[in-house]
Scaffold this active site. Sequence first.
Site, PDB file in Angstrom:
ATOM      1  N   CYS A  12      18.178 -32.421  18.207  1.00  0.00           N
ATOM      2  CA  CYS A  12      17.474 -31.182  17.850  1.00  0.00           C
ATOM      3  C   CYS A  12      16.643 -30.773  19.061  1.00  0.00           C
ATOM      4  CB  CYS A  12      16.637 -31.344  16.582  1.00  0.00           C
ATOM      5  SG  CYS A  12      15.187 -32.421  16.727  1.00  0.00           S
ATOM      6  N   ASN A  15      13.286 -33.610  19.193  1.00  0.00           N
ATOM      7  CA  ASN A  15      13.534 -34.976  18.721  1.00  0.00           C
ATOM      8  C   ASN A  15      12.315 -35.566  18.002  1.00  0.00           C
ATOM      9  OD1 ASN A  15      14.279 -38.211  20.162  1.00  0.00           O
ATOM     10  ND2 ASN A  15      15.236 -37.312  18.376  1.00  0.00           N
ATOM     11  N   CYS A  17      11.585 -34.055  14.529  1.00  0.00           N
ATOM     12  CA  CYS A  17      11.728 -33.721  13.107  1.00  0.00           C
ATOM     13  C   CYS A  17      13.157 -33.949  12.622  1.00  0.00           C
ATOM     14  CB  CYS A  17      11.328 -32.265  12.826  1.00  0.00           C
ATOM     15  SG  CYS A  17       9.557 -31.931  12.964  1.00  0.00           S
ATOM     16  N   ARG A  18      14.052 -33.047  13.006  1.00  0.00           N
ATOM     17  CA  ARG A  18      15.390 -33.061  12.435  1.00  0.00           C
ATOM     18  C   ARG A  18      16.266 -34.208  12.924  1.00  0.00           C
ATOM     19  NH1 ARG A  18      17.033 -27.147  14.019  1.00  0.00           N
ATOM     20  NH2 ARG A  18      15.797 -27.781  15.811  1.00  0.00           N
ATOM     21  N   SER A  19      16.363 -34.404  14.234  1.00  0.00           N
ATOM     22  CA  SER A  19      17.281 -35.449  14.717  1.00  0.00           C
ATOM     23  C   SER A  19      16.810 -36.864  14.388  1.00  0.00           C
ATOM     24  CB  SER A  19      17.602 -35.278  16.208  1.00  0.00           C
ATOM     25  OG  SER A  19      16.456 -35.257  17.010  1.00  0.00           O
ATOM     26  N   ASP A 129      14.519 -25.720  11.559  1.00  0.00           N
ATOM     27  CA  ASP A 129      13.406 -26.492  12.104  1.00  0.00           C
ATOM     28  C   ASP A 129      12.194 -26.348  11.180  1.00  0.00           C
ATOM     29  OD1 ASP A 129      11.419 -27.705  13.600  1.00  0.00           O
ATOM     30  OD2 ASP A 129      11.966 -26.689  15.465  1.00  0.00           O
TER      31      ASP A 129
END
Length: 161
Positions: A12, A15, A17-19, A129
Amino acid sequence: MKQEKIRLLFVCMGNICRSPSAEAVMKKMVEDKRLDDRIEIDSAGIIGYHAGERADSRMRAHASRRGYRLESLSRPVVTDDFYNFDMIIGMDDQNISDLKRKAPDWESVEKIHKMTDFSRNKTYDHVPDPYYGGDAGFELVLDLLEDACEGLLEYILSEKK
């Protein structure tokens, strides 16, 4: 004969939150199915602004409530990632564009996939995000990642037969 591991890299923007959440969700699914000897999982960010930092505390809290441990430290995508990973999975179209720009060759470009391409419930075409939003955004990310990780795991297992 020992089967070679499949190596996945979730990406993301930063690096945090999402990934790292995708990494944690996928790791738990892989561990629960006792496939950790066959699948290796990591995460990275397009930018290195948060390098060395833990995942966002709000993301960690939401993930923890679902039984996920976000333990990785943020790091940026590097050229070696394109050689060391079998699949590089971005969270949105901007991540995909940035990854393609960073890819050192055509073979590397072919390793790039979008997370929601593996979703079974096609309600979103990207993982949004949650950084600037509220609690609902973090929960949505986890919902989308749980669905897409299940689909990704099914894809990997069907390809490896």
